[in-house]
Enzyme design. Sequence first.
Site, PDB file in Angstrom:
ATOM      1  N   TYR A 118       0.866  -1.365  -0.106  1.00 35.49           N
ATOM      2  CA  TYR A 118      -0.446  -0.149  -0.261  1.00 35.49           C
ATOM      3  C   TYR A 118       0.994   0.994  -0.503  1.00 35.49           C
ATOM      4  O   TYR A 118       1.958   1.918   0.436  1.00 35.49           O
ATOM      5  CB  TYR A 118      -0.663  -0.445   0.670  1.00 35.49           C
ATOM      6  CG  TYR A 118      -0.103  -0.309   2.895  1.00 35.49           C
ATOM      7  CD1 TYR A 118       0.193   1.138   2.744  1.00 35.49           C
ATOM      8  CD2 TYR A 118       0.154  -1.386   3.458  1.00 35.49           C
ATOM      9  CE1 TYR A 118       0.869   1.202   4.350  1.00 35.49           C
ATOM     10  CE2 TYR A 118       0.447  -1.471   4.271  1.00 35.49           C
ATOM     11  CZ  TYR A 118       0.850  -0.183   5.245  1.00 35.49           C
ATOM     12  OH  TYR A 118       1.793  -0.723   6.870  1.00 35.49           O
ATOM     13  N   ASP A 160      -3.067   3.035  10.157  1.00 40.55           N
ATOM     14  CA  ASP A 160      -2.073   2.172  10.333  1.00 40.55           C
ATOM     15  C   ASP A 160      -0.844   1.661   9.586  1.00 40.55           C
ATOM     16  O   ASP A 160      -0.532   0.824   9.248  1.00 40.55           O
ATOM     17  CB  ASP A 160      -2.914   0.599  11.281  1.00 40.55           C
ATOM     18  CG  ASP A 160      -1.746  -0.106  11.707  1.00 40.55           C
ATOM     19  OD1 ASP A 160      -0.482   0.971  12.185  1.00 40.55           O
ATOM     20  OD2 ASP A 160      -1.782  -1.366  12.157  1.00 40.55           O
ATOM     21  N   ILE A 161      -0.030   2.898   9.495  1.00 40.04           N
ATOM     22  CA  ILE A 161       0.630   2.289   8.104  1.00 40.04           C
ATOM     23  C   ILE A 161       1.763   2.702   8.723  1.00 40.04           C
ATOM     24  O   ILE A 161       1.651   2.674  10.409  1.00 40.04           O
ATOM     25  CB  ILE A 161       1.035   3.838   7.645  1.00 40.04           C
ATOM     26  CG1 ILE A 161      -0.728   4.684   7.556  1.00 40.04           C
ATOM     27  CG2 ILE A 161       1.461   3.805   6.212  1.00 40.04           C
ATOM     28  CD1 ILE A 161      -1.305   3.452   6.195  1.00 40.04           C
ATOM     29  N   GLU A 162       2.490   1.451   8.404  1.00 39.65           N
ATOM     30  CA  GLU A 162       3.714   0.965   9.014  1.00 39.65           C
ATOM     31  C   GLU A 162       5.089   0.966   8.315  1.00 39.65           C
ATOM     32  O   GLU A 162       6.100   0.555   8.552  1.00 39.65           O
ATOM     33  CB  GLU A 162       3.188  -0.109  10.032  1.00 39.65           C
ATOM     34  CG  GLU A 162       1.963  -0.852  10.942  1.00 39.65           C
ATOM     35  CD  GLU A 162       2.183  -1.153  12.083  1.00 39.65           C
ATOM     36  OE1 GLU A 162       3.277  -1.507  12.641  1.00 39.65           O
ATOM     37  OE2 GLU A 162       1.414  -0.894  13.077  1.00 39.65           O
ATOM     38  N   ASN A 163       4.884   1.566   7.062  1.00 40.76           N
ATOM     39  CA  ASN A 163       5.563   0.945   5.475  1.00 40.76           C
ATOM     40  C   ASN A 163       6.278   2.228   5.533  1.00 40.76           C
ATOM     41  O   ASN A 163       8.019   1.916   4.767  1.00 40.76           O
ATOM     42  CB  ASN A 163       5.201   0.797   5.123  1.00 40.76           C
ATOM     43  CG  ASN A 163       4.358   1.522   3.481  1.00 40.76           C
ATOM     44  OD1 ASN A 163       4.007   2.828   4.558  1.00 40.76           O
ATOM     45  ND2 ASN A 163       4.094   1.095   2.539  1.00 40.76           N
TER      46      ASN A 163
END
Length: 437
Positions: A118, A160-163
């Site tokens: 994403y 909940d963006i983690e990249n």
Amino acid sequence: MFSKSIFVLLATALLQALSAYAFDPSSNSNVAVYWGQNSGGTQTRLADYCSSNSVDIIIISFLYVFPDNLQVNFANACGGATTPDGTLRCDQIAEDIKTCQGQGKKVLLSMGGGVGTYGFTSDSQAEEFAETLWDLFGNGSISEDERPLGDAIVDGFDFDIENQNQVGYAALATSLRTYFAQDTSKTYYLSAAPQCPYPDASVGDLLANADIDFAFIQFYNNYCQLGPNFNFNTWEDYAENVSPNKNIKLFVGLAAAQRAASYGYVDAATVDTYLTDDILSNPNFGGISLWDASAGFSNVDEVSGQNYVQQMKAIVVGDGVATTSTISTSTTQTSTSSTSTTSSTSTTSSTSTTSTTSTTSTTSSTSTTSSTSTTSSTLTTSTTSITFTAPRYSKVTHVVTLYTTPPLQDGAYYTTGWVPQDGQYDNSKFNDGQWHE
Ligand SMILES: *[C@@H]1O[C@H](CO)[C@@H](O)[C@H](O)[C@H]1NC(C)=O
């Protein structure tokens, strides 16, 4: 054994006393749970969790592939059917979202997660995607069979963006607000789930530049977890000085069980220690968020019978953790006895005399029978002190006296040293061996 059941009764009474709490966005005692990724290994359908009085917000996770080839995943809760576009179609979740909303709970759709493909390459790409989100999950205009969650309309979106690709999210959030404004029939919310190191490498830009309602800050898997480096004050500074929304609600995000995090899980008593009065009463404190529902509901304290989600609710509403430390148990035995003695004595005696040879023989026999029976009943009294820590009031000790022999009877129960709050633990409610509210 017996005292264990009374703990459960007390815990039940405590929970019943909490049933009046419902979602209020400005409250500082909300509990939010992530649901969908089955981190506890026990995940059942969504409606099973939102029926709990301890839950106010459910964040369903995840929309994990976007903006192209959009895909959702809810582990064991959805599979098989797809929309014409090839996105999973989850009719049971759709049904449950409406059930949850009917119970006053807010349901947010979480975007991102630790695994997924994403991200955006520009603000304009993100702004365009706002319309897709609104059409597919909000109150947009698209036919129902193209919507992964059918006719259910979520209450908002969680990032909940983690990249660590921060491009576009602030623009997306701002654009989503314009769609939200088109539906005045209800309030929509936006949230973000940063890690506790500040600023967050993935949603830091979003939190600094967009109007976000809730931050579910991950205080686990990080040095700044609940421990010596707990950095909630850094986040308070962010809320007061950086956030465009000065009323943003900060949630202390926790792993709901050991298995739900690599590290950083802490038990309820530890949470109670770190969530000081200052934090609980901070105007930007929103409550506790948990990863995830299945982990929290299956993490049950053996003594109190409360699960981790219930324990967190008790902490944020100011009741503290019902720690069941047994300060003292004393046992007194009172014996009553009655003695009855029956005794009988019989004596037989015979004497014979003959004259030739003077012989006298006397035989005599005496028998005495005596029986004594004693009946006694023993009353065993066990006194157990239970300490409930209540951060907003004071520590209180609840002394429970139980008659354990014979078994508990109506009214055979009393307390001392307890200052009832809100009518809780009213002795008169204890009858028929159980608690009546
Ligand atoms: C969706 O929007 C329409 C107006 O276009 C409104 O009448 C309706 O109440 C909204 N539905 C929900 C569930 O919010």
